[in-house]
Write a protein that holds these residues in place. Structure first.
Motif, short mmCIF file in Angstrom:
data_model
loop_
_atom_site.label_atom_id
_atom_site.label_comp_id
_atom_site.label_asym_id
_atom_site.label_seq_id
_atom_site.Cartn_x
_atom_site.Cartn_y
_atom_site.Cartn_z
N PHE A 187 35.32 -14.37 11.87
CA PHE A 187 34.92 -15.53 12.53
C PHE A 187 35.72 -16.28 13.08
CE2 PHE A 187 31.85 -19.00 12.54
CZ PHE A 187 32.56 -20.04 12.34
N VAL A 188 37.02 -16.32 12.92
CA VAL A 188 38.22 -17.08 13.65
C VAL A 188 38.06 -16.22 14.90
CG1 VAL A 188 40.44 -17.45 13.92
CG2 VAL A 188 39.46 -17.84 11.79
N LEU A 189 38.40 -15.16 15.08
CA LEU A 189 38.29 -14.42 16.32
C LEU A 189 37.05 -14.71 17.17
CD1 LEU A 189 39.55 -10.78 15.33
CD2 LEU A 189 40.66 -12.36 16.90
N GLY A 190 35.92 -14.63 16.58
CA GLY A 190 34.82 -14.88 17.23
C GLY A 190 34.69 -16.16 17.81
N ALA A 191 35.30 -17.49 16.78
CA ALA A 191 35.18 -18.64 17.72
C ALA A 191 36.50 -18.71 18.63
CB ALA A 191 35.60 -19.63 16.35
N LYS A 198 22.04 -7.81 12.99
CA LYS A 198 22.15 -6.38 13.82
C LYS A 198 21.39 -6.34 15.04
CE LYS A 198 23.36 -3.86 9.69
NZ LYS A 198 23.00 -2.80 8.59
N ASN A 199 20.55 -7.32 15.36
CA ASN A 199 20.10 -7.60 16.44
C ASN A 199 20.92 -8.17 17.55
OD1 ASN A 199 18.35 -8.00 18.61
ND2 ASN A 199 16.56 -8.64 17.29
N ARG A 200 21.42 -7.18 18.61
CA ARG A 200 22.30 -7.53 19.53
C ARG A 200 21.85 -8.42 20.51
NH1 ARG A 200 25.89 -3.27 23.00
NH2 ARG A 200 24.96 -1.79 21.44
N VAL A 201 20.62 -8.20 20.74
CA VAL A 201 19.98 -8.89 21.93
C VAL A 201 19.89 -10.32 21.46
CG1 VAL A 201 17.89 -9.27 23.25
CG2 VAL A 201 18.83 -7.06 22.73
N LEU A 202 19.50 -10.55 20.13
CA LEU A 202 19.17 -11.94 19.61
C LEU A 202 20.62 -12.87 19.66
CD1 LEU A 202 17.52 -14.24 18.38
CD2 LEU A 202 18.07 -13.07 16.23
N MET A 203 21.49 -12.06 19.17
CA MET A 203 22.87 -12.78 18.96
C MET A 203 23.60 -12.98 20.28
SD MET A 203 24.48 -13.45 16.23
CE MET A 203 25.62 -14.52 16.43
N SER A 204 23.32 -12.03 21.31
CA SER A 204 23.97 -12.21 22.79
C SER A 204 23.20 -13.35 23.22
CB SER A 204 23.65 -11.03 23.51
OG SER A 204 24.16 -9.76 23.10
N PHE A 205 21.82 -13.48 22.89
CA PHE A 205 21.11 -14.70 23.68
C PHE A 205 21.71 -16.00 23.01
CE2 PHE A 205 17.56 -16.66 25.58
CZ PHE A 205 17.42 -17.63 24.87
N ILE A 206 21.95 -16.11 21.65
CA ILE A 206 22.31 -17.22 21.09
C ILE A 206 23.79 -17.67 21.78
CG2 ILE A 206 22.98 -18.30 18.77
CD1 ILE A 206 20.78 -16.36 17.36
N VAL A 207 24.57 -16.71 21.33
CA VAL A 207 25.82 -16.97 22.01
C VAL A 207 26.03 -17.74 23.15
CG1 VAL A 207 28.12 -16.12 22.34
CG2 VAL A 207 27.13 -15.70 20.21
N ALA A 228 32.70 -11.98 21.07
CA ALA A 228 31.97 -12.84 20.44
C ALA A 228 30.97 -12.70 19.54
CB ALA A 228 32.17 -14.40 20.92
N THR A 229 30.24 -12.01 20.40
CA THR A 229 28.60 -11.64 19.94
C THR A 229 29.16 -10.65 18.67
OG1 THR A 229 27.79 -11.84 22.05
CG2 THR A 229 26.51 -10.59 20.19
N LYS A 230 30.03 -9.80 18.92
CA LYS A 230 30.39 -8.58 17.99
C LYS A 230 30.91 -9.34 16.64
CE LYS A 230 31.42 -4.56 20.64
NZ LYS A 230 30.30 -3.83 20.41
N CYS A 231 31.47 -10.19 16.90
CA CYS A 231 32.53 -10.92 15.86
C CYS A 231 31.33 -11.58 14.76
CB CYS A 231 33.43 -11.91 16.25
SG CYS A 231 34.92 -11.02 16.94
N PHE A 232 30.23 -12.35 15.48
CA PHE A 232 29.38 -13.32 14.74
C PHE A 232 28.25 -12.38 14.18
CE2 PHE A 232 31.63 -16.99 15.64
CZ PHE A 232 31.45 -17.19 16.84
N SER A 233 27.96 -11.31 14.77
CA SER A 233 27.03 -10.26 14.23
C SER A 233 27.56 -9.73 12.85
CB SER A 233 26.80 -9.13 15.28
OG SER A 233 26.19 -9.58 16.40
N GLU A 234 29.03 -9.48 12.80
CA GLU A 234 29.53 -9.03 11.82
C GLU A 234 29.55 -9.87 10.61
OE1 GLU A 234 31.54 -5.27 12.70
OE2 GLU A 234 30.27 -5.60 10.82
N VAL A 235 29.95 -11.07 10.91
CA VAL A 235 30.03 -12.23 9.98
C VAL A 235 28.86 -12.36 9.26
CG1 VAL A 235 30.67 -14.67 9.70
CG2 VAL A 235 32.10 -13.30 11.15
N PHE A 236 27.55 -12.67 10.26
CA PHE A 236 26.37 -13.27 9.76
C PHE A 236 25.49 -12.13 9.36
CE2 PHE A 236 27.62 -17.42 10.11
CZ PHE A 236 28.10 -17.75 11.30
N GLY A 237 25.92 -10.96 9.57
CA GLY A 237 25.17 -9.63 9.37
C GLY A 237 23.90 -9.54 10.29
#
Lengths: 405, 434
Positions: free
Chosen positions: A86-90, A299-308, A288-297
């Protein structure tokens, strides 16, 4: 874990991100605070970066093909692993503000100053979302051919600036204020420490078990030294007005083409160079997307990318309304946390890499010991005495061979 | 290569989107159409009471203009406003087109702006990101608007590219190309001294040759008064006719040695208007130069009060500071390379020796004459500015950069009046003579 990058791609991405971040506003911001001695900030923080990139590469060498999340999980447990990631992602999220602001600045104040940034910025956002979705593989492949154009543009523009600058304006070297320099290093540390992306490349690099090697150290050192000299060139051109000239890469070539009847041909190189910012933003936000996906579990890369990516856009449009002020405000807070990432993480990863390696060795040894006992029939008590006299063997064969001797 | 091709095929949409994001927004703007833009190539600024009168030299693209015809329409549009920015806005509104300022290469300011602090007046040109940092500053002896309008009597390439003309003049030892950014920066340094070139454009025959700009202007004014009293209307018509004819013939000429105005902390102090003073400034300018030099009253062997014209291929100047008795001395080392004699006007009888010319003593006499001439010109310029309290050779800045501790000690004793204790030493070398 699928290996997404080659060693060469890693090197090129490190060069692009390390250089692109420092060639926009940073020289003008430093000159406002330090004047002629601003080049010292590049040297000091650059050398710190070189020291800790070596530690990061050492951690990667000790680690065997695991990603940073897997490594943390194995040694410290899931909770700590998630905190670290999470620290890395932030960190990557905040770092992405630098190239994003540079793009915003270049487009809204120079190229398309009559158009509303919130509207046409959406096209850029869509492109960045796609870059994040396609992932490290795509970014690495785009970076590989592009780096030649990027470096050529930089060399041409830099050369034009060197030909017209007055380097004597940087003198005298000796008359500097040490507390002011230390303060400036604190204030501008956010622009350095780009090597942290190496932690995300751990376990994702093809060839040689992910050993990324000494070329990265040389690249980081070279970029920082070149930028230190670049600062001198910039200051030599503008001196007392350097703080007002906010875009280093487009300002250094302005005095050099007066004899040429072709107009501002340097703008071609400036625009090619600015494309490196897209790669930089895409890389940071992808990580950042990879990190947050890992932290919050998620798996939808598209959604996470969009949010970030949308989060960056909304911050830029609604919170940091004035170009240039946003990152300066963020850096006043981040400077207290930044050393944790740049200094703390390499040390942390070396420790856990060593711990993980020792655990693996112990696990291998225990395994071999069981096999040895089965082979030889020696009791556990005697095995211990046996081990005290002999060296620890790596494999069952060696143990057996030793017994025969 | 195959991997790259495969990548491009696979990620075509991404590449297209990236290209669109850079190229597409341009089409939202009507102002990208060429006939909605005027290209501003020079700006003239005067002060009229408390307002600023701004004149733009514009090139209007014409829809039916032939390609490569070498002709363009130059127009001059003037407006007044409370600030330079407001005046330019009014002009844009007046002409109904977007004024594209990124092609501006020259700013001419009139005499009226020299009453105040010029660095304050020119703030607009520093802050506005549309302007190139290398925009040149020129000073008109009277009205900047009138001087700018005279550019229509020049060849079109000269008219819209005054900056290039002055770049060439500077490299040929007869001009000074001072970017506004450098002018402003110099006024903020320790010495606070800055310079800018004047400009005088006059029609062929109007200039009082070999005299200062002021003499030419006086002569022009007296001519106008003498002609205007008798036949006011006719002379206007005839001068218009002449103007029309002269613009057709394009017989406007830029003065060879324009005045050099010098300032302290942005305030106008004085100007160099004599040729020797101006040459002294050009010689001490550190930009490598080529050019011609004339030395007079050269004696020795067969030379009797000879006037000798020399051409040199390169001139380099290096400035160093030394402290003697705690006072800074500027040491100017000048080297003239590949010096060739072009002309000898000897007072005595013509002699073959003039063309054989192998005697070392004669050569050394000429070299000495060059050295003395150069030193006298530089010293003349330095002394004149020193008398006015202007550190024209930036001794203060050089002393601080090269010997900061000695400088600080000296400055702590003298303060702002440090210039009175300074001096210069000029060393001239002539390499590869004739």
């Amino acid at each position: 874990m699928k290996k997404q990058l080659t060693k060469r791609q890693v090197l090129f991405l490190v060069i692009i991100t390390t250089l692109a971040n420092k060639t926009q506003r940073l020289p003008s911001l430093i000159s406002a605070q330090l004047g002629r001695h601003g080049w010292l900030v590049f040297v000091i923080l650059g050398l710190i970066d070189v020291g800790f990139v070596s530690l990061a590469l050492l951690a990667n060498k000790i680690n065997k093909s695991k990603t940073c999340y897997e490594l943390c999980k194995q040694t410290c447990g899931i909770f700590i692993a998630k905190v670290v990631v999470f620290v890395l992602g932030a960190y990557f999220f905040i770092k992405s503000l630098l190239p994003f602001e540079a793009i915003h600045d270049a487009f809204s104040t120079v190229l398309f100053d009559n158009l509303p940034w919130p509207l046409y910025g959406l096209f850029i956002i869509v492109a960045i979302i796609l870059v994040c979705i396609y992932g490290l593989n795509a970014i690495g492949r785009v970076g590989e051919p592009f780096v030649y154009l990027f470096l050529t543009s930089f060399i041409v523009l830099f050369g034009l600036g060197v030909s017209t600058t007055d380097l004597s304006r940087v003198l005298p070297f000796i008359d500097f204020d040490v507390p002011k320099i230390i303060d400036a290093c604190w204030d501008f540390c956010l622009w350095f420490g780009g090597f942290v992306i190496i932690f995300m490349f751990m376990g994702r690099v093809k060839e040689d078990d992910g050993k990324m090697g000494w070329p990265i150290i040389i690249a980081v050192l070279a970029v920082n030294l070149i930028m230190a000299f670049g600062y001198m060139v910039f200051y030599g051109l503008y001196e007392n007005l350097a703080a007002d000239k906010v875009n280093f890469i487009s300002m250094i070539s302005q005095f050099s083409l007066l004899n040429v009847d072709l107009g501002r041909i340097d703008w071609f190189f400036i625009l090619f160079y600015q494309f490196g910012q897209f790669i930089c933003i895409g890389l940071y936000l992808c990580l950042a997307t990879k990190c947050f996906s890992e932290v919050f579990g998620i798996k939808n890369r598209v959604l996470m990318s969009f949010i970030v990516v949308m989060a960056v856009y909304l911050l830029d449009v609604f919170l940091f309304k004035t170009v240039g002020e946003g990152v300066s405000e963020v850096s006043t807070i981040v400077k207290y946390v930044h050393p944790i990432t740049v200094i703390g993480l390499p040390i942390f990863f070396i420790i856990i890499a060593c711990v993980a390696r020792k655990k693996e060795k112990n696990a291998i040894f225990s395994n071999n010991l069981v096999k040895f006992k089965l082979l030889t029939g020696i009791s556990s008590k005697n095995i211990k005495n046996f081990i005290k006299d002999k060296k620890v063997y790596k494999s069952c064969d060696q143990i057996c061979e030793g017994e025969k001797q | 290569m195959r991997k790259i091709v495969a990548f491009v095929k696979k990620h075509t949409i991404l590449i297209i989107l990236l290209a669109i994001s850079i190229l597409f927004p341009q089409s939202f703007s009507y102002q990208s159409k060429l006939n909605m833009r005027v290209l501003v190539t020079a700006i003239a600024v005067d002060k009229v009471q408390e307002d600023y009168e701004v004149t733009l030299q514009v090139v209007m693209p014409q829809a039916k203009a032939e390609q490569g015809s070498g002709k363009a329409v130059l127009s001059f549009i003037t407006e007044q406003g409370k600030s330079i920015s407001e005046s330019i806005q009014k002009i844009a509104y007046k002409i109904g087109n977007t004024a594209a300022l990124s092609h501006v290469s020259t700013v001419i300011v009139g005499n009226s702006l020299l009453d105040g602090n010029l660095t304050k007046e020119l703030d607009y040109f520093i802050r506005n990101t549309e302007f190139n940092s290398a925009v040149m500053l020129l000073i008109a002896p009277e009205s900047a608007k009138d001087m700018l309008k005279k550019t229509q009597n020049l060849e079109i390439n000269e008219a819209i590219r005054l900056q290039k003309v002055f770049v060439y003049k500077e490299s040929s030892l007869n001009g000074l190309m001072m970017p506004i950014v450098e002018f402003m920066n110099n006024s903020l340094t320790i010495s606070g001294s800055s310079m800018a070139s004047g400009i005088l454009i006059s029609n062929e025959g109007e200039e009082v040759l070999g005299q200062s700009t002021d003499k030419t202007l006086e002569s022009q004014q007296s001519q106008q008064q003498g002609g205007g009293n008798q036949n006011g209307q006719e002379s206007k018509e005839s001068s218009n006719q002449q103007g029309g004819e002269s613009s057709k013939e394009q017989n406007g000429r830029i003065k060879y040695y324009n005045d050099i105005y010098y300032f302290k902390n942005g305030k106008y102090v004085n100007k160099y208007d004599k040729e020797d003073e101006i040459l002294g400034i050009f010689l001490s300018n550190r930009a490598p130069n080529t050019g011609e030099l004339v030395v007079q009253n050269v004696k020795g062997d067969f030379l009797k009060d000879a006037t000798i014209g020399c051409k040199f291929r390169q001139q380099e100047t290096k400035n160093n500071i030394k402290f003697i008795d705690g006072k800074p001395i500027l040491v100017i080392d000048m080297a003239f390379k590949d010096v060739k004699i072009n002309e000898i006007l000897n007072q005595g009888q013509p002699t073959p020796a003039l063309y054989e010319f192998q005697a070392e003593s004669s050569q050394s006499n000429i070299v000495q004459a060059i050295q003395e001439r150069v030193e006298s010109c530089v010293r003349l310029a330095y002394e004149k500015a020193k008398k006015d309290g202007v550190d024209i050779l930036n001794i203060g800045d050089l002393a601080y950069r090269q010997k900061p501790y000695e400088w600080k000690e000296y400055y702590s004793k003298t303060g702002e009046s440090y210039l009175s204790g300074t001096d210069i030493e000029v060393n001239v070398k002539v390499n590869n003579f004739n």
